[in-house]
Design a protein around this motif. Sequence first.
Motif, PDB file in Angstrom:
ATOM      1  N   ARG A  21      42.365  47.716  49.287  1.00  0.00           N
ATOM      2  CA  ARG A  21      41.119  47.225  48.693  1.00  0.00           C
ATOM      3  C   ARG A  21      39.903  47.964  49.238  1.00  0.00           C
ATOM      4  O   ARG A  21      38.777  47.652  48.864  1.00  0.00           O
ATOM      5  N   CYS A  22      40.142  48.894  50.137  1.00  0.00           N
ATOM      6  CA  CYS A  22      39.021  49.514  50.850  1.00  0.00           C
ATOM      7  C   CYS A  22      38.493  50.705  50.070  1.00  0.00           C
ATOM      8  O   CYS A  22      39.256  51.552  49.600  1.00  0.00           O
ATOM      9  N   ARG A  23      37.166  50.783  49.924  1.00  0.00           N
ATOM     10  CA  ARG A  23      36.615  51.891  49.135  1.00  0.00           C
ATOM     11  C   ARG A  23      36.551  53.196  49.925  1.00  0.00           C
ATOM     12  O   ARG A  23      36.226  54.231  49.388  1.00  0.00           O
TER      13      ARG A  23
ATOM     14  N   LEU B 200      35.345  43.610  45.699  1.00  0.00           N
ATOM     15  CA  LEU B 200      36.672  43.853  46.255  1.00  0.00           C
ATOM     16  C   LEU B 200      37.672  43.759  45.121  1.00  0.00           C
ATOM     17  O   LEU B 200      37.785  42.731  44.470  1.00  0.00           O
ATOM     18  N   GLU B 201      38.373  44.837  44.864  1.00  0.00           N
ATOM     19  CA  GLU B 201      39.379  44.824  43.817  1.00  0.00           C
ATOM     20  C   GLU B 201      40.682  44.283  44.406  1.00  0.00           C
ATOM     21  O   GLU B 201      40.897  44.306  45.611  1.00  0.00           O
ATOM     22  N   GLY B 202      41.544  43.833  43.532  1.00  0.00           N
ATOM     23  CA  GLY B 202      42.871  43.421  43.977  1.00  0.00           C
ATOM     24  C   GLY B 202      42.844  42.111  44.746  1.00  0.00           C
ATOM     25  O   GLY B 202      41.847  41.411  44.800  1.00  0.00           O
ATOM     26  N   GLU B 203      43.976  41.812  45.330  1.00  0.00           N
ATOM     27  CA  GLU B 203      44.172  40.522  45.973  1.00  0.00           C
ATOM     28  C   GLU B 203      44.332  40.710  47.472  1.00  0.00           C
ATOM     29  O   GLU B 203      44.667  41.791  47.941  1.00  0.00           O
TER      30      GLU B 203
ATOM     31  N   TYR C 105      35.563  45.637  55.473  1.00  0.00           N
ATOM     32  CA  TYR C 105      35.828  44.284  54.979  1.00  0.00           C
ATOM     33  C   TYR C 105      34.668  43.358  55.315  1.00  0.00           C
ATOM     34  O   TYR C 105      34.258  42.541  54.493  1.00  0.00           O
TER      35      TYR C 105
ATOM     36  N   THR D 255      34.356  36.105  48.264  1.00  0.00           N
ATOM     37  CA  THR D 255      34.531  37.375  47.550  1.00  0.00           C
ATOM     38  C   THR D 255      34.998  37.120  46.123  1.00  0.00           C
ATOM     39  O   THR D 255      34.525  37.753  45.174  1.00  0.00           O
ATOM     40  N   THR D 256      35.920  36.165  45.951  1.00  0.00           N
ATOM     41  CA  THR D 256      36.396  35.818  44.617  1.00  0.00           C
ATOM     42  C   THR D 256      35.277  35.170  43.817  1.00  0.00           C
ATOM     43  O   THR D 256      35.126  35.420  42.623  1.00  0.00           O
TER      44      THR D 256
ATOM     45  N   ASN E 138      33.106  37.735  42.347  1.00  0.00           N
ATOM     46  CA  ASN E 138      33.719  38.381  41.190  1.00  0.00           C
ATOM     47  C   ASN E 138      33.663  37.495  39.951  1.00  0.00           C
ATOM     48  O   ASN E 138      33.420  37.977  38.841  1.00  0.00           O
TER      49      ASN E 138
END
Lengths: 357, 359
Positions: free
Chosen positions: B311-313, B292-295, B268, A210-211, A214
Motif C-alpha cells: 500500500r506504500c507509495r 491508501l489503496e488496497g486492504e 503509514y 483511512t477507510t 476513502n
Amino acid sequence: MQPIHTRLDNSAPAADGVLLDVRNLQTHFFTDEGVVKAVDGVNLTLKRGQTLCVVGESGCGKSVTARSILRIVPAPGEIVSGQINFRKRQGGSIDLATMNPKGREIRRIRGGEISMIFQEPMSSLSPVHTIGSQIMEAIMLHLPVTKREARKRAAAMLDLVGIPRASERLDAYSFELSGGMRQRAMIAIALACEPQVLIADEPTTALDVTTQANILDLIRDLQQVTGMSVLFITHDLGVVAEIADEVVVMYLGRDVESGAVDAIFHDPKHPYTRALLQSIPRYGNHDRRRLYSIKGIVPHPFDRPRGCPFHPRCDDFIAHKCDRIDPPRQFIGREHSVRCLLYAGAPELNSDKELPS
Amino acid sequence: MKPDSAVNAPVDSRGPLLEVRNLHMRFPIRRGMMRRTVGYVHAVNDVSFYILPGETLSLVGESGCGKTTTGRCIARVYSPSSGQIIYRVDEQETIDLAELDNRELRPFRRQIRMIFQDPFSSLNPRLPILQIIGESLKVNRVASGSELEDRVAMLLQRVGLRPEYIRRYPHAFSGGERQRIGIARALALNPRLIVADEAVSALDVSVQAQILNLLQDLQEEFNLTYLFIAHDLSVVEHISHRVAVMYVGKIVELASTEELFNNPLHPYTEALLSAVPKPDPRLRNKGVRIRLEGEVADPGNPPGGCYFHPRCRFAQDRCRLEEPPVRELGQNHWVACHFAEELELRGFESIGAASNDIG
C-alpha cells in the motif's frame, strides 16, 4: 464501463433547486411509559446536488428524522405533524408525510428516488444472498430490465463504487468483504437506481479513519458524477467540515441551528453549537489543556426541560426566560437560523404567552 | 514472586514503569474435524516499547493492527506467546509479568487495571454499582461492610457521580456515566498503570470531552500511567505524551506526540494523519490527502518484506524483500522503514489540519 448515470438531467427543474423540504416535522413514539418526542419540530431544506449534514449527539433525533423522510419509522413511532415535500423526478411535488407507509407510491420512491445507507453494513446486508443478487433485486424492482441486463448493471455499479474485480465480486457474500468494501457494496445497492437523494446515516462511523476518508471521497465523487443530493447524518464534526454544504445542528429533537457550513463553524450562534465545536480536541494544543465540556448530560426523553430544551446545560442561561419560553426559529441571515432567546427579536417575557409544557 | 526472574532493566528510580521487549502473540487457526492447527494469526509481532511513570503512551492503528491484543497481553488477560513484559515493582526490583502464572500474578493485577470501550457490555447488568466497583476491594480483602460502601461512595464522587447511586443498576445510567463507573472500578485498588482500550470511542463529543478531562485530572492526582489504545488521532494528539503507530502487529513508528504529528517518518503514519477529517470547512481541499489503496494485510498471511509495502507509495524492491528493522532516528524517534531518512513526509500542520480560530 457503460455510462449508466444519465437520467437526472431530464428531470423537471425546480425553480429554487429545492428537492426536499421538511417543515416542522414531529415524530413521536407512543410507548407504554409515555410519549417520546424524538423529533419535535425539525426544518430542513435539501437542494439539488448539495450535501446537507444533520449533526447532533445520540438521542437528538437525527436518525428518526431520516427515517421519517423514507417513512420507515418503526412502531410505535408516528409522524404526528409536519410536511415532507419532495420534488419527484417526473415533476410535481408530493408530501411524503401524508403517504401510507405501506403504499405503492412510497415504495416506488424508496430506493428509486430516495435511498439510504446505514452505519453497520454487516447487519444491513443479507448474509445469505450474494452482493450481486442484492443489487439486482433493487434494480429489477424499479427498472424495466431483464435479469441479464440487471446483472450487467450490477457489475457496473460495483465498478463505479471502486470494488476491484467487480464481475467476480457479484457472487461474493457480504462476510467475504472487508468493512470498507461492504460499505461500498451498500452504496452500490443504494445508487443502483440512480436516486435523486441519498440519505447516509452515519455511514463511516464504524470504519477506520483511512477507510472513512476513502468512503467520503467516494460519496463526493459519485455526487459529482450523478448530481444527486446527499443528506448526511453524523455526530462527527470533522466529517461535517469535510463534506457539508449546509448544516443542521439538532438537540433533543429540535433544529437548534442551521446554516451554511462556513457560518456554522466560523460564526456559530447557538450556545450548543459553540459548545460542541469547543469540545472537540483540536490539533495544536500541545499543553494538553483541558477541553471545554458541556455540563450535565442529555436529559432523558421523558423529562424534557420546559422552555428551551438546552437551558439546564447552557452557559448563557437567562433565568425566568429560557426556562419558560420555547425559543422560536428565527433567521439571523438569509439562510442562517437559530432557536435561541439571546438573539434579537426574541419575544418579551409575557406570562400570557408562557408555554403550558 | 520470583526474584530470579527479575531482569536487568535499568535500575534507576526514574526508569520505565513497564518495558515490553519483543512481545509476540500468536493465535492458532484451527480447521477441520480434528481442529488441527493449520497456521497462526500473528496478532502481535515483535513489539517493544517502554512506558515511563506518570506518562500517557498511546497505541494507534487501524482495526486488526494488534493494539488491543498488546494491551491485553500487558494486563495479562492473554498469556503472550513469547517476549518479556518487565514491570517495575519498586525502585530496586523489576519482574517479568509474561512468565508469571495466575497465582503469582495476583499482586500485580491490582496495580494494572483496564478500562474498556463499550460501557454497555463491560458492566454486569445484574449487579448494583456497589458490587461492580466493590468486588475487587472485597476479593482483595481491602475493605468490607460499611467501610466498603464508604470507599465506593468516595470513588463515585471522585469520578463525578453522586454517591447515592451506589445501589442502582447499570441500566439506570447513560453511556458517559457508565464509563465513569468503569473508571471508578479501575481506580478502586489504587492502580499504577491503566490500560484504557478505546475508552472514549463510543461516547458523544460533549461526553468524550468530560471523560478525557477526568482521565487527565486523575492522572495528575494519583500519578497514574496510561496505556491509551485508540484510533481517533485527534483524541490521541490531545491526551498523549508519546504515540506508537501499529500496523499488522508491528510498531512502525514511535515518537513524542509533537514529533510524530509534525514530523512523521513512516509513510503509514503520514497516510493516517492525512486521513483525519479537518475540523474546519475552510481547510477543505487544502493540503493533500494520501489515499491508501488496497486492504490491511492479513496477519495470518502477511506479505514478505515490509508489511506495508503493497500500500506504500514509496515502495521499492528492497521493501518487498527485506523486513525493515526498528531504528532510532533522532532522539527517541523510532521508525521501521528502509527509506525513512530520504522520504519527505508531511506532518499534520502542513497537511492543513491545524486551525485555531473556530468557535
